[in-house]
Design a protein around this motif. Structure first.
Motif, PDB file in Angstrom:
ATOM      1  N   ARG A 148       3.385  10.107  -9.734  1.00 31.13           N
ATOM      2  CA  ARG A 148       2.715  10.218 -11.034  1.00 31.13           C
ATOM      3  C   ARG A 148       1.964  11.551 -11.140  1.00 31.13           C
ATOM      4  N   VAL A 149       1.225  11.897 -10.108  1.00 31.76           N
ATOM      5  CA  VAL A 149       0.465  13.148 -10.129  1.00 31.76           C
ATOM      6  C   VAL A 149       1.394  14.350 -10.149  1.00 31.76           C
ATOM      7  N   GLN A 167     -12.418  11.514 -14.006  1.00 28.65           N
ATOM      8  CA  GLN A 167     -12.829  11.074 -12.670  1.00 28.65           C
ATOM      9  C   GLN A 167     -14.256  11.504 -12.356  1.00 28.65           C
ATOM     10  N   GLU A 195      -7.666  14.353 -16.409  1.00 27.30           N
ATOM     11  CA  GLU A 195      -7.894  13.267 -15.451  1.00 27.30           C
ATOM     12  C   GLU A 195      -9.040  13.622 -14.501  1.00 27.30           C
ATOM     13  N   GLN A 203       2.392   1.738  -3.441  1.00 28.98           N
ATOM     14  CA  GLN A 203       1.388   2.198  -4.400  1.00 28.98           C
ATOM     15  C   GLN A 203       1.075   3.673  -4.187  1.00 28.98           C
ATOM     16  N   ALA A 204       0.961   4.100  -2.928  1.00 27.69           N
ATOM     17  CA  ALA A 204       0.680   5.503  -2.634  1.00 27.69           C
ATOM     18  C   ALA A 204       1.833   6.395  -3.093  1.00 27.69           C
ATOM     19  N   ARG A 223      -3.741  17.004 -15.778  1.00 24.69           N
ATOM     20  CA  ARG A 223      -4.496  16.966 -14.527  1.00 24.69           C
ATOM     21  C   ARG A 223      -5.967  17.314 -14.759  1.00 24.69           C
ATOM     22  N   SER A 237       0.824  -1.207   0.000  1.00 26.42           N
ATOM     23  CA  SER A 237       0.000   0.000   0.000  1.00 26.42           C
ATOM     24  C   SER A 237       0.857   1.256   0.000  1.00 26.42           C
ATOM     25  N   ARG A 295       3.987   5.742  -5.568  1.00 24.46           N
ATOM     26  CA  ARG A 295       3.970   5.806  -7.033  1.00 24.46           C
ATOM     27  C   ARG A 295       2.887   6.754  -7.533  1.00 24.46           C
ATOM     28  N   GLU A 296       1.718   6.717  -6.897  1.00 25.94           N
ATOM     29  CA  GLU A 296       0.618   7.584  -7.305  1.00 25.94           C
ATOM     30  C   GLU A 296       0.979   9.053  -7.069  1.00 25.94           C
ATOM     31  N   HIS A 297       1.624   9.321  -5.933  1.00 26.92           N
ATOM     32  CA  HIS A 297       2.031  10.697  -5.633  1.00 26.92           C
ATOM     33  C   HIS A 297       3.033  11.205  -6.674  1.00 26.92           C
TER      34      HIS A 297
END
Length: 631
Positions: A591-592, A607, A603, A584-585, A600, A581, A587-589
């Motif tokens: 990526r954004v 969403q 996306e 993953q968090a 943005r 977890s 990597r997401e941070h």
């Protein structure tokens, strides 16, 4: 002297209901008299005036002391004294419970109370007759003019109904009082059609508050509080609030009044946390003697207990022993199983079967039935396995001896180190005494007779052998998780006697028994090739597996192929999930952070489209506001 509306005064020393007039309505006095409550209990006399007088309360009272009416009456009175009816789809009060059974019980008590309030009773009858009509159509069906204040409760439980069904009922009936478990309440409050604004919401009650703040409920509770206004009345009720006070104060209470109602001991000095009518005891019994001792206890007690609750530590143990224990119960006594892994409809059906049984009944259960439940006529509680969490011990015992009825609680402890559990409980202000009943002592021969009877039952269906193996492993894992780890140690277990007590045909293959000499346990001879399942389809699969050599179960192992304990394997899985977890968090941070403004915006638009589709298909979620009261 009863307090006036909005004025906080000292609670009345009198325990007569009419001592609270004019704070209490006449119909409340009629209801309490009709329900058999001639006088207020101490917790009711202390809590009701304060909770009605705009005070937040933290109430710690012995189990069976009448806490439910202590918050139901103030909630009902407050909602019925509003200047105008609660608006459509607005909630006026919420009662939160940790279990379905307790929530159902609170709802039933509330309905019993509202039968004595004319407008509410008429509205409830109308809703029952016309379940498919819109809520505003019900106003025309009442014998009371529009605008009459009334209480319309709704019970929200996960499992038996979907969230969509509960939301549909909410939209049609427009209830102003919700009684719920945490998960389902969170789903309902997430809907944009359910409103809890400052102008409408009055009261939040957390029943069995310490349990609600346990790890399994904390996240849901945090999100629920984010949907509620901070300017509200809050009541926390439990038999053991003191152990969670630091967290309880953070849920939004403003200068709460602490109410602790206990019972004096026989010496008039010692504080007790249980009713005076409840006798709490322990008896020493080897593992192989526990169930035979239970059978003797049920036969020797005079008069025969009408309701008995027997606690085991795991769901798998209940599933296994529910097939064995009935053979040793007194004639005419029925056994009802209940645990948290039963489907919601099965739990409700079995609970009702036990509570409403016309003949003496035994509830074989886990800690799912340990808290808050007010089951009529429970005379005896037997704990075959002491609870892993010592806080639960008191709640288990408190299912007996409620509302002044005499009750007996017995916990069975293995001789040796487990005897220290009595001293451990005394330090925690929960003293227990040794049960002096020589007639329930069990000899080895008597225990072996019952064991052989149990084995005869197991040999009738191979599925019972499988259940025994699974249940034994789960029991060992539970035993290793006792918080009083210096008392309950796996290293001290008598494996051979445990196997006899569980009527095992053989000891399971488990790492905890790696260095144990299994020849110490003499098992009955079994022809494993001809030992069949009663279920023909399952037996067919077994024979196919035997023929292909694929019938050998595999133990959990590490990367090197070395078998490890079940508990260690579970902890390793949990650790891996946490690491996964976090990665993953991260990597997401990243990526954004690397996205352009255009990306943005695109996306965000995508969403939004996904959210619109989700609202149409399932329960919508308006926002992610999080209450920051917890660490």
């Amino acid at each position: 002297m009863a307090p006036d509306r909005g004025k906080a005064t000292k609670p009345s020393s009198s325990r007569a209901w009419d001592a609270l007039t004019p704070a209490l309505s006449e119909w409340i006095l009629t209801a309490t008299a009709a329900m058999g409550f001639d006088r207020m209990t101490p917790v009711q006399a202390s809590t009701i005036p304060l909770f009605m007088a705009h005070k937040d309360v933290v109430v710690e009272a012995v189990t069976g002391s009448g806490k439910t009416l202590s918050f139901l009456i103030p909630i009902v009175e407050r909602l019925l004294r509003l200047d105008e009816p609660t608006k459509k789809h607005h909630v006026g009060a919420i009662i939160l419970s940790p279990t379905r059974e307790l929530a159902t019980q609170i709802h039933q008590v509330l309905l019993s109370l509202l039968k004595f309030h004319g407008p509410s009773a008429a509205a409830l009858r109308s809703l029952h007759r016309e379940e498919v009509e819109e809520a505003e159509d019900h106003q025309d069906m009442q014998t009371y003019p529009p605008g009459t204040l009334k209480i319309l409760p709704q019970l929200l439980l996960g499992g038996s109904r979907t969230a969509a069904q509960d939301l549909s009922t909410f939209l049609k009936a427009s209830p102003n009082l919700l009684v719920s478990t945490p998960g389902r309440l969170l789903e309902i409050l997430s809907s944009p059609y359910v409103h809890c604004p400052q102008s409408s919401f009055e009261v939040l009650v957390l029943d069995e508050a310490d349990r609600l703040l346990d790890l399994g409920f904390k996240d849901d509770l945090t999100k629920i509080l984010g949907f509620l206004p901070k300017q509200r009345r809050t009541g926390l009720f439990s038999a053991s609030v003191s152990e969670a006070v630091d967290q309880l104060i953070r849920v939004g209470l403003r200068n709460p009044v602490r109410i602790a109602v206990r019972v004096k001991g026989a010496d008039g000095v010692q504080d007790k946390r249980t009713p005076a009518s409840l006798r709490m005891t322990y008896a020493l019994a080897k593992p192989s003697h526990k169930l035979p001792m239970l059978a003797k206890l049920l036969r020797q007690l005079e008069p025969t207990p009408l309701r008995v609750i027997v606690y085991l530590s795991t769901c798998a143990a209940v599933d296994y022993f529910q097939s064995l224990v009935p053979s040793t119960l007194p004639h005419g006594m029925v056994l009802v199983p209940l645990h948290g892994k039963h489907p919601a409809n099965v739990r409700q059906k079995n609970f009702s079967k036990f509570a409403n049984s016309a003949s003496p009944a035994v509830l074989l259960t886990t800690d799912v039935a340990a808290r808050g439940l007010d089951i009529p006529s429970v005379d005896l509680v037997v704990q075959i396995d002491p609870p892993s969490d010592p806080k639960v011990f008191l709640h288990r015992c408190g299912r007996a001896g409620r509302a002044g009825r005499r009750g007996l609680s017995v916990v069975l402890l293995q001789p040796g180190r487990e005897e220290d559990y009595a001293s451990f409980l005394e330090v925690r202000k929960t003293p227990i005494e040794e049960l002096e009943m020589p007639e329930i002592s069990v000899s080895d021969d008597e225990a072996d007779q019952i064991r052989q009877a149990y084995i005869d039952i197991v040999l009738q269906d191979r599925a019972l052998h499988d259940k025994a193996q699974k249940a034994f492993v789960s029991w060992v894992r539970s035993y290793s998780k006792h918080q009083a780890s210096s008392i309950f140690r796996v290293a001290d277990l008598d494996w051979a006697d445990l196997a006899r007590g569980w009527a095992l045909l053989k000891l399971p293959k488990m790492p905890e028994l790696k260095n144990y000499d299994k020849t110490a346990f003499v098992a009955r001879e079994v022809n494993w090739e001809s030992y069949e399942y009663k279920d023909k389809q399952r037996e067919k699969h077994r024979k196919v597996a035997v023929a292909s050599g694929a019938d050998r179960p595999k133990l959990p192992s590490n990367k090197r192929g070395v078998s490890v304990a079940w508990s260690q394997n579970l902890e390793r899985k949990v650790g891996k999930e946490v690491k996964r977890s976090k990665k993953q968090a991260k990597r997401e941070h990243e990526r954004v952070a690397n996205m352009s403004e255009t990306e943005r915006a695109r996306e965000a638009e995508t969403q939004n489209m996904i959210e619109q589709i989700r609202r149409q298909q399932q329960m919508p979620h308006l926002h992610d506001d999080v209450f920051e009261g917890f660490d």
